[in-house]
Motif scaffolding. Structure first.
Motif, short mmCIF file in Angstrom:
data_model
loop_
_atom_site.label_atom_id
_atom_site.label_comp_id
_atom_site.label_asym_id
_atom_site.label_seq_id
_atom_site.Cartn_x
_atom_site.Cartn_y
_atom_site.Cartn_z
N PHE A 1 -9.34 -2.55 -3.87
CA PHE A 1 -9.50 -2.74 -2.43
C PHE A 1 -10.04 -1.48 -1.76
N GLN A 2 -9.79 -0.34 -2.37
CA GLN A 2 -10.20 0.92 -1.75
C GLN A 2 -11.69 1.22 -1.91
N ILE A 3 -12.33 0.61 -2.91
CA ILE A 3 -13.75 0.97 -3.14
C ILE A 3 -14.72 -0.20 -3.15
N TYR B 1 -2.52 -4.49 -11.06
CA TYR B 1 -2.07 -4.71 -9.68
C TYR B 1 -2.02 -3.39 -8.93
N HIS B 2 -3.01 -3.19 -8.06
CA HIS B 2 -3.00 -2.02 -7.19
C HIS B 2 -2.99 -2.53 -5.75
N TRP B 3 -1.98 -3.36 -5.45
CA TRP B 3 -1.53 -3.70 -4.10
C TRP B 3 -2.25 -4.86 -3.41
N PHE C 1 -11.15 3.87 1.02
CA PHE C 1 -10.25 3.32 2.03
C PHE C 1 -8.83 3.79 1.73
N GLU C 2 -8.35 4.76 2.50
CA GLU C 2 -7.04 5.34 2.24
C GLU C 2 -5.95 4.55 2.99
N TRP C 3 -5.84 3.26 2.66
CA TRP C 3 -4.77 2.40 3.12
C TRP C 3 -4.56 2.51 4.63
N ALA C 4 -3.36 2.81 5.09
CA ALA C 4 -3.09 2.82 6.53
C ALA C 4 -3.93 3.86 7.28
N ASN D 1 0.57 -0.54 -10.28
CA ASN D 1 0.46 0.80 -9.72
C ASN D 1 1.59 1.05 -8.72
N GLU D 2 2.39 2.06 -8.98
CA GLU D 2 3.38 2.53 -8.02
C GLU D 2 4.25 1.43 -7.44
N PRO D 3 5.15 0.89 -8.25
CA PRO D 3 6.01 -0.19 -7.72
C PRO D 3 6.79 0.23 -6.47
C1 GBH Z 1 -1.34 6.72 -4.20
O1 GBH Z 1 -0.26 6.51 -3.36
C2 GBH Z 1 -2.06 5.43 -4.39
O2 GBH Z 1 -1.87 4.91 -5.68
C3 GBH Z 1 -3.51 5.51 -4.06
O3 GBH Z 1 -4.02 4.21 -3.94
C4 GBH Z 1 -3.69 6.34 -2.81
O4 GBH Z 1 -5.00 6.30 -2.34
C5 GBH Z 1 -3.30 7.74 -3.16
O5 GBH Z 1 -2.04 7.80 -3.72
C6 GBH Z 1 -3.34 8.70 -1.98
O6 GBH Z 1 -2.43 8.33 -1.00
O7 GBH Z 1 4.77 9.72 2.46
O8 GBH Z 1 4.99 11.95 3.39
O9 GBH Z 1 6.95 10.86 2.47
C7 GBH Z 1 0.57 7.63 -3.17
C8 GBH Z 1 1.58 7.33 -2.11
C9 GBH Z 1 2.17 9.55 -1.50
C10 GBH Z 1 3.71 7.74 -1.26
C11 GBH Z 1 3.28 10.52 -1.25
C12 GBH Z 1 4.81 8.71 -1.08
C13 GBH Z 1 5.41 10.81 -0.24
C14 GBH Z 1 5.13 11.75 0.86
N1 GBH Z 1 2.63 8.31 -2.05
N2 GBH Z 1 4.31 9.89 -0.47
S1 GBH Z 1 5.50 11.03 2.40
#
Ligand code: GBH
Length: 465
Positions: free
Chosen positions: A20-22, A121-123, A422-425, A166-168
């Motif tokens: 979704f990011q690319i 599965y990456h979200w 696309f960095e999610w939020a 990815n990252e449950p």
């Molecule tokens: C990953 O998420 C994702 O897999 C990837 O898609 C994404 O683009 C990339 O990292 C960069 O964000 O939120 O301040 O409490 C990582 C998400 C980042 C979530 C660090 C927990 C802890 C710091 N994690 N975060 S904070």
């Protein structure tokens, strides 16, 4: 000495992305909708109202992007497969055009001599499955298994390494507990059920992949948090223990030991009775992994209370994580931060590698994500002089090297990310690439960090700077 490599000769050098990011092309060739399409179209959820289009238009530009990977000397590419491209309704009718895309991508990678590492599965959960209850519903784990079977039957003869989930933690807690990510719910009990069903889905997916009989390996990409007590007090240590439970052990115990941590069940007893754990589930979640992927960005420091601390260092409110006491907080250490505001500390990578090497019983470890966002610009010379990112990579890779010397079976490293995306939020406002993307023109520009990384990948030695 100068000829000696810093890394083992067969160390795998890669870069990572997610669908979704690319990809962009969110309506092309029969792709169904995912929870991230819905979330991004909901006002106020994603910065600037950014959506999954155009992203990097990688769906159409993948040949150019694979050529770029070759130029960067990558030995492996970690990408993810979009479930709604394969099964637009989440289950049922297969969309052959979606499978064809990933078949073309995998073949192009193999022609370039790059190992395909696929995340299943990456979200991007199909929206129809969210409408039917999403990850808090047990059935989603079985639908995930069915989808994985279809993908593994189609690509399993060529994909060397699979990551199921990815990252449950992010899917369960950012998605269902604090609502920062899709589908944006705020329901702690649902988040705990989601987290169990993601692990169950992982285990069922591993069975499906192995049933194909291909020699590929199965792992997952886990974002183990590095949680440290802010001060030396017993109270801060207790806070760190509690945060570690709900961030880490609630995942690694079912995966690596086939149990749930008793202290976490106790801490969260008022949130859930955990009746979603059925007999036999933990046997499925703990089937031996072929490797463990670790995503690391930044450490987190916690304190039992903000009392007596510099208010400038206390981030957010008390009750900072699920199950936290009302006064428990995150505390920053005043270290330099990235454009995400995340503190930079390579010793966190060293620590997480040592810890998980100990807990995972000697299986191969990979850093499946590590990297940083900074405010990059293409300068007049047509380059991106991202010294801050280069410093981040060098610092973390030196920590990885130390971990290998301390005996950690670390076999490879994937930079997050190959491309700005696309960095999610945060939408397109945060750039994690070692390659810059101009979203107007889709022109790719290798950043200085990317040039540096390509030399490291070619030689296994830290380049002179
Ligand atoms: C990953 O998420 C994702 O897999 C990837 O898609 C994404 O683009 C990339 O990292 C960069 O964000 O939120 O301040 O409490 C990582 C998400 C980042 C979530 C660090 C927990 C802890 C710091 N994690 N975060 S904070």
């Amino acid at each position: 000495m100068s000829n000696r490599s810093d890394f083992p000769e067969d160390f795998l050098w890669g870069a990572a992305t997610a669908s979704f990011q690319i990809e962009g092309a969110t309506t092309a060739d029969g792709r169904g909708r995912s929870i991230w399409d819905t979330f991004a179209e909901t006002p106020g959820k994603v910065l600037g109202g950014d959506t999954g289009d155009p992203a990097d238009d990688h769906y159409h530009r993948y040949p150019e992007d694979v050529a770029l990977m070759s130029r960067l000397n990558l030995g492996a590419y970690r990408f993810s497969i979009a479930w709604p491209r394969i099964l637009p309704e989440g289950s049922g009718k297969v969309n052959q055009a979606g499978l064809d895309f990933y078949n073309r991508l995998v073949d192009t990678l193999l022609e370039a001599g790059i190992q395909p590492w696929a995340t299943l599965y990456h979200w991007d959960l199909p929206q129809t499955l969210e409408d039917a209850g999403g990850w808090p519903a047990r059935d989603t784990a079985y639908r995930f298994r069915d989808y994985v079977q279809i993908v593994a039957d189609s690509l399993g003869d060529r994909v060397s390494d699979w990551m199921t989930i990815n990252e449950p933690w992010c899917s369960a807690f950012l998605g269902y507990e604090n609502g920062h990510h899709a589908p944006g719910h705020r329901d702690p009990a649902a988040a705990l059920a989601a987290s169990h069903h993601l692990l169950l889905g992982h285990g069922l997916a591993a069975q499906a992949i192995r049933s194909t009989g291909h020699p590929s390996r199965v792992g997952l990409a886990h974002n183990q948090a590095v949680i440290r007590p802010h001060g030396p007090s017993a109270a801060d240590a207790r806070s760190a223990r509690r945060a570690d439970g709900v961030r880490n052990r609630i995942f690694t115990d079912p995966l690596l030991k086939g149990t749930y941590p008793a202290d976490v069940l106790e801490d969260l007893a008022s949130v859930s009775d955990f009746s979603f754990i059925h007999d036999g589930d933990l046997k499925i979640t703990s089937a031996p992994l072929d490797f463990l992927g670790i995503n690391y960005y930044s450490p987190e420091f916690v304190a039992a209370s903000a009392k007596g601390l510099d208010p400038a260092l206390v981030s957010g409110e008390g009750g900072a994580w699920l199950g936290a006491e009302p006064e428990e907080v995150h505390v920053s250490q005043g270290l330099p931060v990235t454009h995400m505001g995340w503190e930079i500390d390579p010793t966190g990578l060293y620590d997480v590698l040592l810890r998980l090497a100990g807990e995972s019983g000697g299986i191969d470890l990979y850093v499946t994500e590590n990297g940083c966002a900074f405010e990059d610009t293409v300068t007049e010379d047509g380059r991106v002089h991202d010294t801050d990112r280069l410093d981040y990579y060098e610092g973390h890779l030196r920590a990885a090297k130390e971990a290998i010397h301390a005996g950690v079976p670390l076999r490879g490293y994937f930079a997050w990310s190959l491309l700005d995306n696309f960095e999610w939020a945060w939408g397109y406002s945060r750039r994690f690439g070692i390659v810059h993307v101009d979203y107007e023109t889709q022109v790719r520009t290798v950043k200085d960090s990317g040039e540096w990384y390509s030399r490291l990948a070619a030689t296994g030695r830290f380049p002179e700077r």
